[in-house]
Design a protein around this motif. Structure first.
Motif, mmCIF file in Angstrom:
data_model
loop_
_atom_site.group_PDB
_atom_site.id
_atom_site.type_symbol
_atom_site.label_atom_id
_atom_site.label_comp_id
_atom_site.label_asym_id
_atom_site.label_seq_id
_atom_site.Cartn_x
_atom_site.Cartn_y
_atom_site.Cartn_z
ATOM 1 N N PRO A 1 38.537 46.703 38.882
ATOM 2 C CA PRO A 1 37.625 45.998 39.795
ATOM 3 C C PRO A 1 36.320 46.750 40.065
ATOM 4 C CG PRO A 1 39.879 45.885 40.611
ATOM 5 C CD PRO A 1 39.893 46.804 39.436
ATOM 6 N N SER A 2 36.363 48.075 39.980
ATOM 7 C CA SER A 2 35.146 48.872 40.267
ATOM 8 C C SER A 2 34.037 48.633 39.250
ATOM 9 C CB SER A 2 35.507 50.365 40.283
ATOM 10 O OG SER A 2 36.118 50.725 39.050
ATOM 11 N N SER A 3 34.394 48.112 38.061
ATOM 12 C CA SER A 3 33.370 47.898 37.026
ATOM 13 C C SER A 3 32.815 46.472 37.025
ATOM 14 C CB SER A 3 33.950 48.232 35.654
ATOM 15 O OG SER A 3 35.005 47.339 35.360
ATOM 16 N N HIS A 4 33.347 45.599 37.877
ATOM 17 C CA HIS A 4 32.929 44.187 37.870
ATOM 18 C C HIS A 4 31.443 44.034 38.201
ATOM 19 C CE1 HIS A 4 37.326 42.647 38.582
ATOM 20 N NE2 HIS A 4 37.160 43.272 37.431
ATOM 21 N N LEU B 1 29.133 45.065 35.352
ATOM 22 C CA LEU B 1 29.154 44.038 34.301
ATOM 23 C C LEU B 1 28.272 42.862 34.710
ATOM 24 C CD1 LEU B 1 30.297 42.761 31.700
ATOM 25 C CD2 LEU B 1 32.242 41.959 33.040
ATOM 26 N N ARG B 2 28.415 42.444 35.957
ATOM 27 C CA ARG B 2 27.588 41.323 36.454
ATOM 28 C C ARG B 2 26.101 41.659 36.345
ATOM 29 N NH1 ARG B 2 27.603 40.793 42.739
ATOM 30 N NH2 ARG B 2 26.397 42.687 42.370
ATOM 31 N N ASP B 3 25.726 42.851 36.821
ATOM 32 C CA ASP B 3 24.308 43.228 36.825
ATOM 33 C C ASP B 3 23.765 43.317 35.398
ATOM 34 O OD1 ASP B 3 24.575 43.340 39.551
ATOM 35 O OD2 ASP B 3 24.745 45.527 39.648
ATOM 36 N N SER B 4 24.605 43.827 34.490
ATOM 37 C CA SER B 4 24.178 43.933 33.092
ATOM 38 C C SER B 4 23.937 42.545 32.494
ATOM 39 C CB SER B 4 25.244 44.686 32.301
ATOM 40 O OG SER B 4 24.883 44.762 30.951
ATOM 41 N N SER C 1 31.470 34.770 37.398
ATOM 42 C CA SER C 1 31.279 34.355 38.796
ATOM 43 C C SER C 1 32.527 33.668 39.354
ATOM 44 C CB SER C 1 30.068 33.414 38.914
ATOM 45 O OG SER C 1 30.378 32.137 38.389
ATOM 46 N N LEU C 2 33.272 32.994 38.472
ATOM 47 C CA LEU C 2 34.492 32.315 38.907
ATOM 48 C C LEU C 2 35.658 33.289 39.056
ATOM 49 C CD1 LEU C 2 34.202 29.171 36.608
ATOM 50 C CD2 LEU C 2 33.913 29.204 39.074
ATOM 51 N N LEU C 3 35.693 34.303 38.201
ATOM 52 C CA LEU C 3 36.814 35.248 38.216
ATOM 53 C C LEU C 3 36.641 36.361 39.249
ATOM 54 C CD1 LEU C 3 37.316 35.633 34.355
ATOM 55 C CD2 LEU C 3 38.988 34.673 35.936
ATOM 56 N N MET C 4 35.406 36.682 39.584
ATOM 57 C CA MET C 4 35.116 37.872 40.405
ATOM 58 C C MET C 4 35.167 37.523 41.894
ATOM 59 S SD MET C 4 31.805 40.256 39.860
ATOM 60 C CE MET C 4 31.256 41.404 41.113
ATOM 61 N N ALA C 5 36.273 37.851 42.514
ATOM 62 C CA ALA C 5 36.485 37.478 43.923
ATOM 63 C C ALA C 5 35.508 38.176 44.858
ATOM 64 C CB ALA C 5 37.914 37.811 44.327
ATOM 65 N N SER C 6 35.055 39.384 44.483
ATOM 66 C CA SER C 6 34.161 40.143 45.376
ATOM 67 C C SER C 6 32.730 39.591 45.391
ATOM 68 C CB SER C 6 34.135 41.616 44.951
ATOM 69 O OG SER C 6 33.715 41.726 43.600
ATOM 70 N N TRP C 7 32.431 38.681 44.447
ATOM 71 C CA TRP C 7 31.088 38.062 44.427
ATOM 72 C C TRP C 7 31.168 36.798 45.278
ATOM 73 C CZ3 TRP C 7 28.119 36.609 39.279
ATOM 74 C CH2 TRP C 7 26.760 36.391 39.579
ATOM 75 N N LYS C 8 30.715 36.901 46.515
ATOM 76 C CA LYS C 8 30.963 35.869 47.521
ATOM 77 C C LYS C 8 30.039 34.652 47.421
ATOM 78 C CE LYS C 8 34.352 38.057 49.434
ATOM 79 N NZ LYS C 8 35.719 37.594 49.178
ATOM 80 N N GLN C 9 28.781 34.871 47.030
ATOM 81 C CA GLN C 9 27.827 33.747 46.970
ATOM 82 C C GLN C 9 27.091 33.750 45.631
ATOM 83 O OE1 GLN C 9 25.482 34.554 50.561
ATOM 84 N NE2 GLN C 9 26.469 32.794 51.522
ATOM 85 N N PRO C 10 27.804 33.551 44.528
ATOM 86 C CA PRO C 10 27.154 33.678 43.211
ATOM 87 C C PRO C 10 26.009 32.696 43.003
ATOM 88 C CG PRO C 10 29.359 32.725 43.008
ATOM 89 C CD PRO C 10 29.224 33.200 44.404
#
Length: 925
Positions: free
Chosen positions: A80-83, A86-89, A117-126
């Motif tokens: 999870p720490s790399s999510h 990955l998103r920013d990249s 965006s669908l899989l990453m629970a920590s991204w609250k407002q994609p």
């Protein structure tokens, strides 16, 4: 498995080899290596590097595709720490897209970010974050629209398996972001760049996907600029084809959503205003746009389907939509009419179910117009010289017309339709093609006409019997087919039978294509006029002996043999045996020649040198000859079967490696045994010995199926039980050996299906000997492993095995009380594993339509073990399920797990358990 990380240069070299090397062997080697690389954990960072380096189109495409693949299928590899990185990249890569970037690369990158965006629970407002980051950049408008389109589309992706809780969470995010998205889409619509059409197309596609998942509240946006733009594009003559297609998709998505009555009326009126645009498209011969309008009008009627049917007093205003659909059905191109067929099927089905004459009468004028249009569309070209090609697209359309007419004819009445077409035949100046089309319509309603009709049918039959060779071949062909459909009428008018048979026999001998129609018609008449045809048996036996002199394929020959066999069943015993022996001889003599003809060469499927060609014919005769024979009377065909057995045995030996021939031969034996039943007991031992030997060598599952037929017929004869159990024991070793290798179950679903059907037959027919045998434990263990098999028939057989076995352990089992303790012991020993495997399979392996079978097993198990045991099994199975997904979101809450467990425990019928399973498994899908 790749254990050492390759360099970026090495991966790039592999990509170059794949796309540019001319050596096929090198390309294949590179493809396999790159495939292995994509599965490795190293592909995450190297794909990212390749995207940054932008060396060339192919490396960028490969990297983007790899990134999308990894997110879809291997997201659990990342901590999870790399999510976030990955998103920013990915956002950085997307921010560098220009108008010149290749479409495929854009789609892959956008798909990767949408899935993330669908899989990453920590991204609250994609959605809002992406709008904030990318909307200020003009060059990012295209990829941003693509991402906003893909997020709703990917919510139900079977690769992502988001689960119901996460989908609901995402849906709330989309609803919250909808006003901002609408604002952005309206802004995009007015962009004045060189790629304006591309952006407009993407904007409407995006709007369409948001409408389709109900994220946008349509009642608030009835007059929004996007809706106005959609109608404007559909109304304008110069709209490009691509934009017209997108606007059509948008309109259909809008019509397919739930709308309030006031808004529905507005939409209905707006769609009705597209009629002039439809006529314009017809006038300009723009068939793609014509088909789009037809689709919109059809979806409009589907959207108002139940409103149209709600009252049998006053027709609903939406019934006018059918007039728009019928305008399209009147188009000269049959592909336009075909778009509407499902609507007419649904309408006829609903009217038939409701059985309300007053309501049906509302739709009678529309169906009359539909039939008139189909009569015109079904007409062949006037310069058509011969018969239509079987696989021609127009022939396929006529088959669909045939099905549709049979479905809707009751609305106007088959007799009325038949009469209307007959009147058209008598019109002055009728061309051959219109005559043929009218006969074609009559052919499709003839079966439903009252057999004692005496006004029109006699004239039609007389006219057909008097057709000359100068009549167009297509008219003669359809006329013969019509005669076949009038078989019930002919049965009721025996005075016509002789003339009809003479006519059909003459047609059967033709070499111009009419023989096929004559064979079909003769088969129908044999089936309907069985008793009245017995006096013609000599002639029919002659036909059976001359089949290969007629210009018909083997399927039609088999059909004729079926018809003749139905008549054989009505003959006196002595006549039946003589006639059947003769007909069977026609099939077995060529088989005997094949057996003697030396070693097996390549079998040409469907040729006279193919043993299956003759076996199928013999099978048709045996299957459909069913005389009434009392249990204490020797079956008239028993001697014929006994005489045929040595030849059948030789065929099984000679063609033992050919699965197709073995399946056909087993089918022949099956029908033979079913026909004479227990009187075939003398054949059982030699048959079983040969089957076991051949199955051990070649693993043909048809032998397992045939074994189940033997169990069904002979397991109630005490002397046969030990022999049948010995057969099962002999089958087990090769079966388990085949199923226990890697992917053995998955690669051999037919074997699983037939093996557990065989075991179920034992449980049904001789439960106690089966349960007392040492075979039951290894068979049950194998069934536990097969729970996860997602093959419909195979899994169904496994579940039926469990159910049939567990039924003998019920408390209310009074038939064979000795079985109960044996089954209870099996259930207590294996109950925990059984529930564990069933729950795991339901959640991760099986399709939702397979869950009712699982529910049956759980219900049966509940009736055998105690409530405390069942609850314990369920809780252990549920505790083994993952509580969180790789993206960090909760799959199932403790409350949902408890609710499922309680529902199953309270359920008194499988239906309740099925509903609970379907709801529960959605949490993980």
């Amino acid at each position: 498995m790749m254990e050492v990380a390759p360099t970026t240069d090495l991966v790039y070299q592999g990509i170059c080899t794949l796309f540019h090397n001319t050596n096929p062997r090198e390309k294949e080697k590179a493809s396999k290596w790159l495939e292995e690389f994509q599965k490795s954990i190293f592909s995450w960072t190297i794909a990212d590097e390749l995207l940054q380096q932008k060396r060339d189109l192919h490396s960028c495409y490969f990297a983007a595709q790899t990134m999308r693949n990894k997110i879809q299928n291997s997201f659990n590899e990342l901590p999870p720490s790399s999510h976030e990185s990955l998103r920013d990249s990915l956002i950085t890569h997307i921010g560098q897209i220009t108008i010149d970037t290749d479409n495929i690369i854009v789609t892959q990158l956008c798909l990767a970010l949408a899935d993330l965006s669908l899989l990453m629970a920590s991204w609250k407002q994609p959605i809002l974050d992406l709008l904030d980051m990318l909307s200020p950049q003009p060059q990012s408008m295209w990829p941003l629209l693509e991402i906003l389109t893909l997020i709703p589309e990917e919510m139900d992706s079977r690769y992502l398996r988001l689960g119901a809780n996460r989908r609901e969470e995402v849906h709330l995010q989309l609803e919250a972001a909808a006003p901002k998205v609408m604002e952005y889409l309206c802004m995009c619509m007015h962009v004045s760049e060189t790629n304006q059409e591309k952006i407009l197309n993407s904007t409407l596609r995006c709007y369409s996907t948001w409408v389709a998942i109900h994220a946008i509240r349509l009642q608030q946006s009835a007059q929004n600029p996007l809706m106005q733009q959609v109608f404007k594009l559909l109304s304008m003559e110069n709209t490009s084809r691509k934009l017209h297609d997108t606007a059509t998709e948008c309109m259909c998505a809008l019509l397919s959503t739930s709308l309030d009555p006031q808004f529905k009326l507005q939409i209905f009126n707006c769609v009705c205003m597209l009629e002039p645009a439809y006529h314009t498209s017809v006038g300009t011969e723009d068939i793609d746009k014509t088909m789009n309008y037809c689709r919109i009008f059809t979806v409009l009627c589907e959207a108002f389907f139940f409103e149209m049917l709600q009252s049998d007093d006053m027709p609903h205003y939406s019934i006018k939509g059918l007039d728009l659909v019928l305008i399209c059905v009147g188009h000269f191109d049959y592909e336009v009419a075909e778009i509407t067929f499902n609507l007419w099927y649904s309408l006829s089905e609903e009217l038939f179910q409701r059985n309300n004459d007053k309501l049906t009468a509302h739709f009678k004028p529309h169906i009359e117009r539909l039939l008139g249009a189909l009569y015109r569309l079904a007409q062949m070209e006037s310069d058509q010289e011969g018969l239509l090609e079987e696989n021609d697209s127009f022939s396929d359309f006529r088959r669909k017309v045939s099905d549709l007419i049979k479905d809707v004819a009751f609305i106007v009445g088959s007799g009325a339709c038949f009469k209307q077409m007959f009147l058209l035949l008598q019109s002055p100046g009728t061309t051959w093609e219109s005559t043929e089309s009218a006969l074609f319509i009559m052919q499709n309603v003839a079966k439903n006409i009252i057999p004692d009709e005496n006004e029109i049918i006699p004239k039609v039959v007389e006219a057909i019997l008097n057709l000359t060779d100068k009549t167009h071949i297509a008219v003669r062909y359809t006329s013969i087919m019509l005669l076949g459909e009038l078989c019930d009428w002919i049965e009721n008018h025996p005075e016509t039978l002789q003339a009809v048979l003479d006519f059909l026999l003459c047609s059967l001998q033709q070499k111009n294509g009419l023989a096929a129609a004559a064979a079909i018609a003769l088969t129908s008449i044999c089936s309907s006029c069985r008793q009245k045809m017995t006096c013609h048996i000599v002639g029919l036996v002659n036909i059976a002996g001359s089949l290969d002199s007629f210009e018909i394929n083997n399927d039609l020959a088999i059909g004729l043999l079926k018809g003749i066999s139905l008549i054989l069943s009505r003959l006196p015993r002595n006549q039946l045996e003589t006639a059947m022996r003769e007909i069977i001889r026609f099939q077995l003599e060529p088989l005997a020649e094949l057996v003697k003809s030396g070693p097996v060469t390549v079998v040409c499927k469907g040729e006279r040198t193919d043993p299956a060609y003759w076996v199928d014919r013999a099978c048709a005769v045996i299957r459909h000859t069913n005389p009434d024979v009392s249990t204490d009377e020797i079956h008239p065909t028993l001697q014929i079967l006994n005489e045929a057995w040595p030849l059948i045995s030789q065929i099984m030996d000679k063609y033992q490696t050919d699965l197709r021939v073995m399946e056909r031969t087993c089918r022949l034996i099956r029908y033979g045994v079913r026909m004479v039943r227990k009187q075939a007991s003398l054949l059982v031992e030699p048959l079983i010995n040969q089957m076991v030997c051949l199955y051990t060598l070649h693993h043909h599952s048809c032998f397992l199926y045939l074994g189940s037929v033997f169990v069904d017929e002979f397991a109630k004869v005490d002397e046969c039980i030990n022999g049948l159990l010995a057969m099962l024991k002999a089958f087990i070793e090769p079966t388990f050996k085949m199923l226990q290798v890697e992917n053995g179950l998955k690669n051999n679903p037919d074997t699983v299906d037939d093996f557990f059907r065989l075991c179920s037959r034992f449980i049904d027919c001789c439960p106690l000997p089966f349960l007392q045998s040492a075979l039951v434990t290894p068979i049950f263990q194998c069934a536990l492993l097969a729970c996860t098999l997602d093959h419909r028939e195979a899994n169904s057989s496994v579940m039926k095995f469990f159910c049939n076995l567990l039924k003998w352990g019920r408390n209310n089992n009074y038939r064979l009380s000795e079985c109960k303790p044996l089954v209870v012991e099996i259930a207590q020993q294996n109950g925990e594993a059984l529930v564990m495997n069933l729950i795991h399979a339901s959640v991760f392996c099986l399709h939702s339509y397979m869950l009712p079978d699982v529910a049956e097993v759980l219900t049966e198990l509940k009736a055998v073990v105690t409530s405390e045991q069942m609850e314990s099994y369920l809780k252990m199975a549920l505790d083994a399920l993952p509580r969180k997904n790789s993206g960090g979101y909760v799959t199932a809450t403790q409350q949902q797990l408890d609710e499922f467990c309680n529902t199953v425990m309270r359920a008194t019928a499988p239906k309740s358990v099925t509903m609970a399973l379907k709801t529960f498994t959605r949490l993980f899908r």
